[in-house]
Enzyme design. Structure first.
Site, PDB file in Angstrom:
ATOM      1  N   CYS A  86      80.452 134.742  51.479  1.00 53.00           N
ATOM      2  CA  CYS A  86      81.246 135.843  52.028  1.00 53.00           C
ATOM      3  C   CYS A  86      82.683 135.753  51.518  1.00 53.00           C
ATOM      4  O   CYS A  86      82.929 135.977  50.349  1.00 53.00           O
ATOM      5  CB  CYS A  86      81.153 135.842  53.555  1.00 53.00           C
ATOM      6  SG  CYS A  86      81.618 137.431  54.302  1.00 53.00           S
ATOM      7  N   HIS A 203      75.083 135.521  54.999  1.00 52.86           N
ATOM      8  CA  HIS A 203      75.310 134.196  55.570  1.00 52.86           C
ATOM      9  C   HIS A 203      73.996 133.446  55.825  1.00 52.86           C
ATOM     10  O   HIS A 203      73.487 133.446  56.949  1.00 52.86           O
ATOM     11  CB  HIS A 203      76.077 134.331  56.884  1.00 52.86           C
ATOM     12  CG  HIS A 203      77.477 134.811  56.728  1.00 52.86           C
ATOM     13  ND1 HIS A 203      78.537 133.958  56.525  1.00 52.86           N
ATOM     14  CD2 HIS A 203      77.998 136.067  56.739  1.00 52.86           C
ATOM     15  CE1 HIS A 203      79.657 134.657  56.424  1.00 52.86           C
ATOM     16  NE2 HIS A 203      79.355 135.935  56.551  1.00 52.86           N
ATOM     17  N   GLU A 205      73.693 130.382  56.227  1.00 51.88           N
ATOM     18  CA  GLU A 205      73.973 129.285  57.158  1.00 51.88           C
ATOM     19  C   GLU A 205      73.737 129.670  58.614  1.00 51.88           C
ATOM     20  O   GLU A 205      73.649 128.795  59.480  1.00 51.88           O
ATOM     21  CB  GLU A 205      75.421 128.789  56.976  1.00 51.88           C
ATOM     22  CG  GLU A 205      76.502 129.701  57.523  1.00 51.88           C
ATOM     23  CD  GLU A 205      76.953 130.780  56.567  1.00 51.88           C
ATOM     24  OE1 GLU A 205      78.026 131.371  56.790  1.00 51.88           O
ATOM     25  OE2 GLU A 205      76.232 131.036  55.575  1.00 51.88           O
TER      26      GLU A 205
END
Length: 230
Positions: A86, A203, A205
C-alpha cells in the site's frame, strides 16, 4: 530470514505486518525508524501501509527522500529483499525502486473493501507458495492505488514477467468490474527486474489467521520464510 519493518511518521500498518511476519518466520521482526540507515543483519525490508507524512504532496513522495531509502537501495544492490504494501508500494515507486506511479483511484473515492488478486507468476521469493493463476482474497484500503505507467513501461513489465498480481474476479477472470481503482491492465503488484523488490496495493497481511477471517495472504509470508536465508 531476518526481517525489518521501516517506520515513518504516519505509518500505521506496522503491527499488522509484524504479526504476519512473526506468524510465518517464527520470530519478531526488527522495527527500524526512518532516520536509521544501518540495515546490516536484515534480509527482508518491509515498508508497510499507512499515510507517511500525512500523504502530503503525493503519497509516499516525502518518505522517498528519507535517509533510509538510500540504505534500502543499497540493501537491494547487496542481494536483499524488499516488500512494500500500500503506502509502501507508493514509497517504492516514488523512490524509483519500482516503475510506475500510484494515482488517485478511478472515481476519486477511498476504497475499503475486499478484492481478489490473481497470481501471475510463482517463481519468486514472494509467491512460491501460491499456484500460478490462483486467485486469493485481500483487503484493500487506499485512495491512491490506481497503478499507472506509460505504454512502453507496461509492455516491458508484461514482456519481462514483472507483473506479480492482477485484480480479478473470484473465478479468475481479469475484468474491468474487478478493477475497482482503475489500475492500468488490472495491475495490483509489480516486481523489480531482479525480482528482489515487490510492491502491491492490497493488504495480504490482514488475512493470515482464521481469526482474521481467512488465511489467503499467508502464502506470501510463508514463501518468504521458505527461502531459508542464513
Amino acid at each position: 530470514m531476518r526481517a525489518g519493518i521501516i517506520l515513518f511518521p504516519g505509518i500505521n500498518r506496522e503491527r499488522d505486518i509484524a504479526i504476519a511476519l512473526e506468524n510465518s518466520l517464527g520470530h519478531k521482526p526488527a522495527l527500524i525508524w526512518h532516520r536509521e540507515t544501518d540495515l546490516s543483519g536484515i534480509d527482508l525490508v518491509v515498508i508497510p501501509g499507512g499515510f507517511s507524512y500525512g500523504d502530503y504532496l503525493r503519497c509516499g513522495a516525502m518518505a522517498a527522500h528519507s535517509p533510509v531509502l538510500r540504505a534500502v537501495a543499497d540493501h537491494v544492490a547487496r542481494g536483499g529483499y524488499v516488500l512494500g504494501v500500500c503506502n509502501g508500494f507508493q514509497i517504492l515507486a516514488e523512490a524509483q525502486l519500482l516503475p510506475g506511479a500510484l494515482l488517485r483511484n478511478a472515481g476519486m473515492r477511498f476504497l475499503s473493501m475486499d478484492c481478489h488478486l490473481r497470481v501471475e507468476r510463482t517463481d519468486t521469493v514472494f509467491t512460491g507458495q501460491y499456484r500460478r493463476g490462483q486467485v486469493f482474497r485481500a483487503p484493500m484500503a487506499h485512495g491512491d492505488g490506481n497503478y499507472f505507467a506509460d505504454d512502453a513501461t507496461l509492455n516491458r513489465l508484461e514482456g519481462e514477467g514483472l507483473v506479480a498480481f492482477r485484480y480479478a474476479e473470484a473465478g479468475g477472470v481479469v475484468s474491468d468490474a474487478a478493477n475497482l481503482n482503475g489500475s492500468a491492465r488490472n495491475i495490483a503488484g509489480v516486481l523489480s527486474p531482479n525480482l528482489r523488490v515487490l510492491g502491491l496495493m492490497p493488504h495480504p497481511e490482514n488475512l493470515v489467521d482464521p481469526l482474521m477471517g481467512g488465511i489467503d495472504g499467508k502464502p506470501l509470508f510463508d514463501s518468504l520464510a521458505a527461502i531459508g536465508v542464513a
